[in-house]
Design a protein around this motif. Structure first.
Motif, PDB file in Angstrom:
ATOM      1  N   ALA A  96     -33.799   1.062 -49.193  1.00 57.61           N
ATOM      2  CA  ALA A  96     -32.814   2.267 -49.229  1.00 57.61           C
ATOM      3  C   ALA A  96     -32.368   2.664 -47.774  1.00 57.61           C
ATOM      4  CB  ALA A  96     -33.283   3.386 -50.139  1.00 57.61           C
ATOM      5  N   ASP A  97     -33.330   2.444 -47.094  1.00 57.66           N
ATOM      6  CA  ASP A  97     -33.212   2.994 -45.479  1.00 57.66           C
ATOM      7  C   ASP A  97     -32.545   1.766 -44.774  1.00 57.66           C
ATOM      8  OD1 ASP A  97     -35.742   1.715 -45.821  1.00 57.66           O
ATOM      9  OD2 ASP A  97     -36.694   2.888 -44.196  1.00 57.66           O
TER      10      ASP A  97
ATOM     11  N   LYS B 190     -30.268   2.726 -41.817  1.00 52.69           N
ATOM     12  CA  LYS B 190     -30.149   4.264 -41.735  1.00 52.69           C
ATOM     13  C   LYS B 190     -31.220   4.784 -41.099  1.00 52.69           C
ATOM     14  CE  LYS B 190     -27.751   3.952 -46.199  1.00 52.69           C
ATOM     15  NZ  LYS B 190     -28.180   2.848 -46.645  1.00 52.69           N
TER      16      LYS B 190
ATOM     17  N   ALA C 218     -32.853   8.436 -42.752  1.00 50.62           N
ATOM     18  CA  ALA C 218     -32.547   8.561 -44.450  1.00 50.62           C
ATOM     19  C   ALA C 218     -33.755   9.156 -44.862  1.00 50.62           C
ATOM     20  CB  ALA C 218     -32.348   7.187 -44.910  1.00 50.62           C
TER      21      ALA C 218
ATOM     22  N   THR D  19     -30.179  11.135 -50.928  1.00 47.61           N
ATOM     23  CA  THR D  19     -28.570  11.362 -50.697  1.00 47.61           C
ATOM     24  C   THR D  19     -27.793  10.903 -51.629  1.00 47.61           C
ATOM     25  OG1 THR D  19     -28.470   9.341 -49.425  1.00 47.61           O
ATOM     26  CG2 THR D  19     -29.092  10.872 -48.196  1.00 47.61           C
ATOM     27  N   GLU D  20     -26.766  11.222 -51.610  1.00 45.04           N
ATOM     28  CA  GLU D  20     -25.664  10.748 -52.760  1.00 45.04           C
ATOM     29  C   GLU D  20     -25.570   9.219 -52.728  1.00 45.04           C
ATOM     30  OE1 GLU D  20     -20.887  11.144 -53.954  1.00 45.04           O
ATOM     31  OE2 GLU D  20     -21.885  12.530 -52.448  1.00 45.04           O
ATOM     32  N   GLU D  21     -25.624   8.566 -51.748  1.00 47.32           N
ATOM     33  CA  GLU D  21     -25.547   7.135 -51.889  1.00 47.32           C
ATOM     34  C   GLU D  21     -26.583   6.559 -52.239  1.00 47.32           C
ATOM     35  OE1 GLU D  21     -25.681   3.626 -48.294  1.00 47.32           O
ATOM     36  OE2 GLU D  21     -24.952   5.645 -47.548  1.00 47.32           O
ATOM     37  N   ILE D  22     -27.923   7.169 -52.156  1.00 55.02           N
ATOM     38  CA  ILE D  22     -29.006   6.703 -52.863  1.00 55.02           C
ATOM     39  C   ILE D  22     -28.927   6.613 -54.297  1.00 55.02           C
ATOM     40  CG2 ILE D  22     -31.603   7.010 -53.188  1.00 55.02           C
ATOM     41  CD1 ILE D  22     -31.727   7.391 -50.079  1.00 55.02           C
TER      42      ILE D  22
ATOM     43  N   VAL E 173     -26.322   7.020 -56.219  1.00 57.28           N
ATOM     44  CA  VAL E 173     -25.233   6.060 -56.806  1.00 57.28           C
ATOM     45  C   VAL E 173     -25.773   4.738 -56.776  1.00 57.28           C
ATOM     46  CG1 VAL E 173     -23.053   5.169 -56.334  1.00 57.28           C
ATOM     47  CG2 VAL E 173     -23.338   7.389 -56.012  1.00 57.28           C
ATOM     48  N   SER E 174     -26.634   4.452 -55.879  1.00 50.83           N
ATOM     49  CA  SER E 174     -27.382   2.881 -55.947  1.00 50.83           C
ATOM     50  C   SER E 174     -28.128   2.866 -56.944  1.00 50.83           C
ATOM     51  CB  SER E 174     -27.942   2.784 -54.443  1.00 50.83           C
ATOM     52  OG  SER E 174     -27.156   2.518 -53.405  1.00 50.83           O
TER      53      SER E 174
ATOM     54  N   THR F 165     -26.021   2.480 -60.463  1.00 51.12           N
ATOM     55  CA  THR F 165     -25.495   1.245 -60.299  1.00 51.12           C
ATOM     56  C   THR F 165     -26.233  -0.071 -60.426  1.00 51.12           C
ATOM     57  OG1 THR F 165     -24.647   1.395 -58.162  1.00 51.12           O
ATOM     58  CG2 THR F 165     -23.312   2.245 -59.736  1.00 51.12           C
TER      59      THR F 165
ATOM     60  N   GLU G 165     -37.003   9.540 -56.864  1.00 47.40           N
ATOM     61  CA  GLU G 165     -36.048   8.184 -57.051  1.00 47.40           C
ATOM     62  C   GLU G 165     -36.411   7.485 -58.385  1.00 47.40           C
ATOM     63  OE1 GLU G 165     -36.485   5.857 -53.936  1.00 47.40           O
ATOM     64  OE2 GLU G 165     -35.269   7.238 -52.474  1.00 47.40           O
TER      65      GLU G 165
END
Length: 106
Positions: free
Chosen positions: A58-59, A62, A65, A69-72, A74-75, A78, A96
């Protein structure tokens, strides 16, 4: 969150600590174990409906990181497959896992 059905490749979210420990090299595990599993699945016969994307932390790319975060999130929501390294009971990884268990529909 129906991006799973339209994705070009199967996505795998890998939850693991951002820092390697002296006993365990997460990047090596990612490449040697998960990378080989993806390659074998992509080369399997009969052919898969779609290929697997290379697993990435995930990092990746980044530098700051250090928090969920919102990106994590959402990942996580999805992804087709969720893999967590609970070896060190890292707090962020545990969060997570909680997100995946609590919010993923399947």
């Amino acid at each position: 969150m129906y991006l799973q059905g339209t994705a070009e490749k199967y996505q795998t979210f890998v939850a693991m600590p951002f820092q390697d420990s002296f006993q365990y090299n997460q990047s090596s595990f990612l490449n040697k174990v998960l990378g080989k599993a993806v390659a074998k699945a992509n080369d399997s016969k009969p052919r898969l409906f779609r290929k697997f994307a290379s697993p990435a932390r995930a990092d990746s790319g980044k530098p700051n990181a250090n928090e969920i975060t919102e990106e994590i999130i959402v990942s996580i929501l999805t992804c087709h497959f969720f893999v967590a390294d609970l070896t060190t009971l890292n707090q962020n990884v545990l969060i997570e896992v909680g997100v995946a268990l609590g919010l993923k529909p399947t």
